[in-house]
Design a protein around this motif. Structure first.
Motif, PDB file in Angstrom:
ATOM      1  N   UNK A  13     -10.496   1.587  -3.446  1.00  0.00           N
ATOM      2  CA  UNK A  13      -9.635   2.013  -2.332  1.00  0.00           C
ATOM      3  C   UNK A  13      -8.710   0.881  -1.872  1.00  0.00           C
ATOM      4  N   UNK A  14      -9.052  -0.363  -2.216  1.00  0.00           N
ATOM      5  CA  UNK A  14      -8.197  -1.476  -1.788  1.00  0.00           C
ATOM      6  C   UNK A  14      -6.873  -1.464  -2.562  1.00  0.00           C
ATOM      7  N   UNK A  15      -6.870  -0.865  -3.769  1.00  0.00           N
ATOM      8  CA  UNK A  15      -5.612  -0.739  -4.521  1.00  0.00           C
ATOM      9  C   UNK A  15      -4.626   0.117  -3.718  1.00  0.00           C
ATOM     10  N   UNK A  16      -5.147   1.158  -3.075  1.00  0.00           N
ATOM     11  CA  UNK A  16      -4.273   2.005  -2.237  1.00  0.00           C
ATOM     12  C   UNK A  16      -3.705   1.199  -1.080  1.00  0.00           C
ATOM     13  N   UNK A  17      -4.563   0.387  -0.465  1.00  0.00           N
ATOM     14  CA  UNK A  17      -4.101  -0.459   0.648  1.00  0.00           C
ATOM     15  C   UNK A  17      -2.988  -1.392   0.167  1.00  0.00           C
ATOM     16  N   UNK A  18      -3.184  -1.954  -1.037  1.00  0.00           N
ATOM     17  CA  UNK A  18      -2.184  -2.871  -1.586  1.00  0.00           C
ATOM     18  C   UNK A  18      -0.825  -2.178  -1.692  1.00  0.00           C
ATOM     19  N   UNK A  19      -0.809  -0.984  -2.315  1.00  0.00           N
ATOM     20  CA  UNK A  19       0.482  -0.319  -2.536  1.00  0.00           C
ATOM     21  C   UNK A  19       1.086   0.199  -1.233  1.00  0.00           C
ATOM     22  N   UNK A  20       0.225   0.571  -0.308  1.00  0.00           N
ATOM     23  CA  UNK A  20       0.731   1.003   1.002  1.00  0.00           C
ATOM     24  C   UNK A  20       1.461  -0.169   1.677  1.00  0.00           C
ATOM     25  N   UNK A  21       0.844  -1.366   1.621  1.00  0.00           N
ATOM     26  CA  UNK A  21       1.460  -2.540   2.253  1.00  0.00           C
ATOM     27  C   UNK A  21       2.735  -2.947   1.515  1.00  0.00           C
ATOM     28  N   UNK A  53      14.089 -16.111  -3.387  1.00  0.00           N
ATOM     29  CA  UNK A  53      13.127 -15.217  -4.052  1.00  0.00           C
ATOM     30  C   UNK A  53      13.687 -13.792  -3.960  1.00  0.00           C
ATOM     31  N   UNK A  54      14.473 -13.371  -4.959  1.00  0.00           N
ATOM     32  CA  UNK A  54      15.134 -12.063  -4.867  1.00  0.00           C
ATOM     33  C   UNK A  54      14.164 -10.887  -4.713  1.00  0.00           C
ATOM     34  N   UNK A  55      12.879 -11.086  -5.063  1.00  0.00           N
ATOM     35  CA  UNK A  55      11.901  -9.999  -4.895  1.00  0.00           C
ATOM     36  C   UNK A  55      11.695  -9.657  -3.421  1.00  0.00           C
ATOM     37  N   UNK A  81       9.303  -3.776  -0.521  1.00  0.00           N
ATOM     38  CA  UNK A  81       9.649  -2.587  -1.325  1.00  0.00           C
ATOM     39  C   UNK A  81      10.118  -2.922  -2.741  1.00  0.00           C
ATOM     40  N   UNK A  82      10.643  -4.136  -2.965  1.00  0.00           N
ATOM     41  CA  UNK A  82      11.110  -4.479  -4.317  1.00  0.00           C
ATOM     42  C   UNK A  82       9.949  -4.594  -5.306  1.00  0.00           C
ATOM     43  N   UNK A  83       8.716  -4.638  -4.793  1.00  0.00           N
ATOM     44  CA  UNK A  83       7.552  -4.755  -5.695  1.00  0.00           C
ATOM     45  C   UNK A  83       6.905  -3.395  -5.980  1.00  0.00           C
TER      46      UNK A  83
END
Ligand SMILES: Cc1cc2nc3c(=O)[nH]c(=O)nc-3n(C[C@H](O)[C@H](O)[C@H](O)COP(=O)(O)OP(=O)(O)OC[C@H]3O[C@@H](n4cnc5c(N)ncnc54)[C@H](O)[C@@H]3O)c2cc1C
Length: 374
Positions: free
Chosen positions: A279-287, A127-129, A293-295
């Motif tokens: 606010x959960x969208x922020x949590x998603x991108x933080x994680x 899984x190259x991602x 990082x490839x995502x």
């Protein structure tokens, strides 16, 4: 007033699979009551559809293995194709989490589930991602996958209906008739029903329903979790497995032309039509930034939220109520209700037909009686 030998509250996976297995065992007079106009409006229609067998608890592992085996070899008269895509799963761990995951893999192996331990390089090649991701190793399970949840739920209901089970939609249970500690009937938005056996498969409402009957009140809590679907991503291979970083609780899998991603948020909520929280969208991108990082460049197209109802000890609640006779529990399926559905339905049907079979003691609601006193 109508009557039914068995009344099941809830047409999610818990209720539908229990109805199917009860009917399969020869029971004739079963009615499912669903408060919504359709089946699967709540958790059973809002989940990530992943069939995952590697878990920590051996009691749960027996159910995940049984549930997955059912999906791989559906009965010949099963009414609806369930689109089970067996693309496998890749669970990742780091630090002590990797050691724990390796122990979970051993539990799965002992249960007869084929799993392999993969190096970080092998996982990233597959899984190259995962390039740049932070993990020490992966557990690969070939027989995991993703199922069409609406087709599976419809399948249980159709197969049950073909054996005489009645399903009443838009019918909300509002109270119980209890005489000398035994259920004799219930009241609904659509009239009273006389019955000697009620099966509480009401998901996030399970404790509220129990309270109406005077049954034991296990520590079951509904927790909200969000799922996000990305815009199309040309580099996603639809054959990828679902990838779950168990230590940092973050997963993704192919969905349409993009990915489905989840930050594994967990907030206790009241039962109901779960609203989303920006606010959960922020949590998603933080994680994602920290662990995958490839995502980082993904764009979110849509999101929704659903409730996972978990007991304090993490175990399902399946069995006869210790306080009210004729009141049976199939609840607290947490994040495994799709995977385990058939095994849960089969266990519930067995215990309903034969209360003294000695099976499933570890799931009994009796375990909460001393702790809650209620
Ligand atoms: C975001 C998310 C991701 C998940 N991902 C996965 C996954 O990948 N794999 C997996 O195996 N599991 C997953 N799960 C867990 C799975 O969805 C649940 O375990 C399962 O759907 C629970 O089924 P249920 O029948 O207990 O509850 P529900 O589906 O909620 O069904 C209960 C039903 O009871 C009805 N009801 C309640 N009160 C009444 C009343 N008074 N009268 C009549 N009807 C009533 C409700 O309307 C509801 O339809 C996930 C869950 C969430 C939220």
């Amino acid at each position: 007033m109508t009557s039914s030998q068995y009344v099941i509250i809830g047409a999610g996976f818990a209720g539908a699979a229990t109805a199917y297995h009860l009917a399969l065992s020869g029971v004739k007079d079963i009615t499912i009551l669903e408060q919504e106009a359709v089946a699967g409006f709540h958790s059973s229609g809002r989940n990530a559809a992943m069939v995952r067998q590697v878990v920590s608890d051996p009691a749960l592992a027996a159910l995940t293995r049984g549930g997955a085996a059912f999906l791989r070899a559906l009965p010949p008269d099963w009414p609806v194709p369930v689109g089970f895509e067996q693309n496998g799963s890749l669970l990742l761990g780091s630090g002590e989490g990797w050691e724990k995951l390796s122990r979970d893999a051993e539990t799965a192996r002992q249960m007869g589930v084929g799993v392999e331990s993969w190096s970080k390089d092998k996982a990233t090649e597959f899984v190259p991602a995962l390039k740049g991701a932070d993990f020490d190793g992966g557990v690969w399970c070939l027989t995991d996958g993703v199922v069409d949840i609406h087709a599976l739920l419809t399948g249980y209901l159709k197969a049950a209906q073909a054996r005489g089970v009645r399903v009443r939609y838009g019918c909300s249970v509002g109270g119980f008739e209890v005489e000398q500690g035994r259920v004799t009937g219930l009241s609904t938005s659509d009239g009273a029903i006389a019955t000697e056996t009620v099966i509480n498969a009401s998901g996030a409402w399970a404790v509220a329903i129990a309270r109406l009957a005077g049954a034991v009140e296990p520590p079951l809590h509904p927790y909200r979790r969000h799922l996000f679907v990305t815009a199309p991503l040309p580099w996603v291979d639809r054959k990828w497995p679902f990838v779950w970083h168990i230590t940092h609780d973050l997963y993704f899998r192919p969905e349409a032309a993009g990915l489905l991603v989840c930050p594994c948020d967990q907030q206790e909520m009241l039962p109901g039509d779960t609203p989303t929280d920006e606010s959960v969208t922020e949590l998603l991108f933080e994680k994602i930034h920290r662990h995958f990082p490839a995502l980082t460049e993904i764009a979110i197209k849509r999101s929704w939220a659903g409730l996972r109802t978990l007991s304090d000890d993490g175990r399902f609640v399946i069995g006869w109520d210790p306080k009210i006779k004729g009141f049976f529990w199939v609840a607290g399926l947490g994040g495994h209700g799709v995977t385990t559905s058939s095994a849960v339905g089969a266990l519930a049907a067995k215990l309903i037909r034969d209360p003294h079979s000695g099976s499933g003691e570890e799931f009994s609601p009796r375990r909460f009686l001393a702790a809650t006193g209620r």
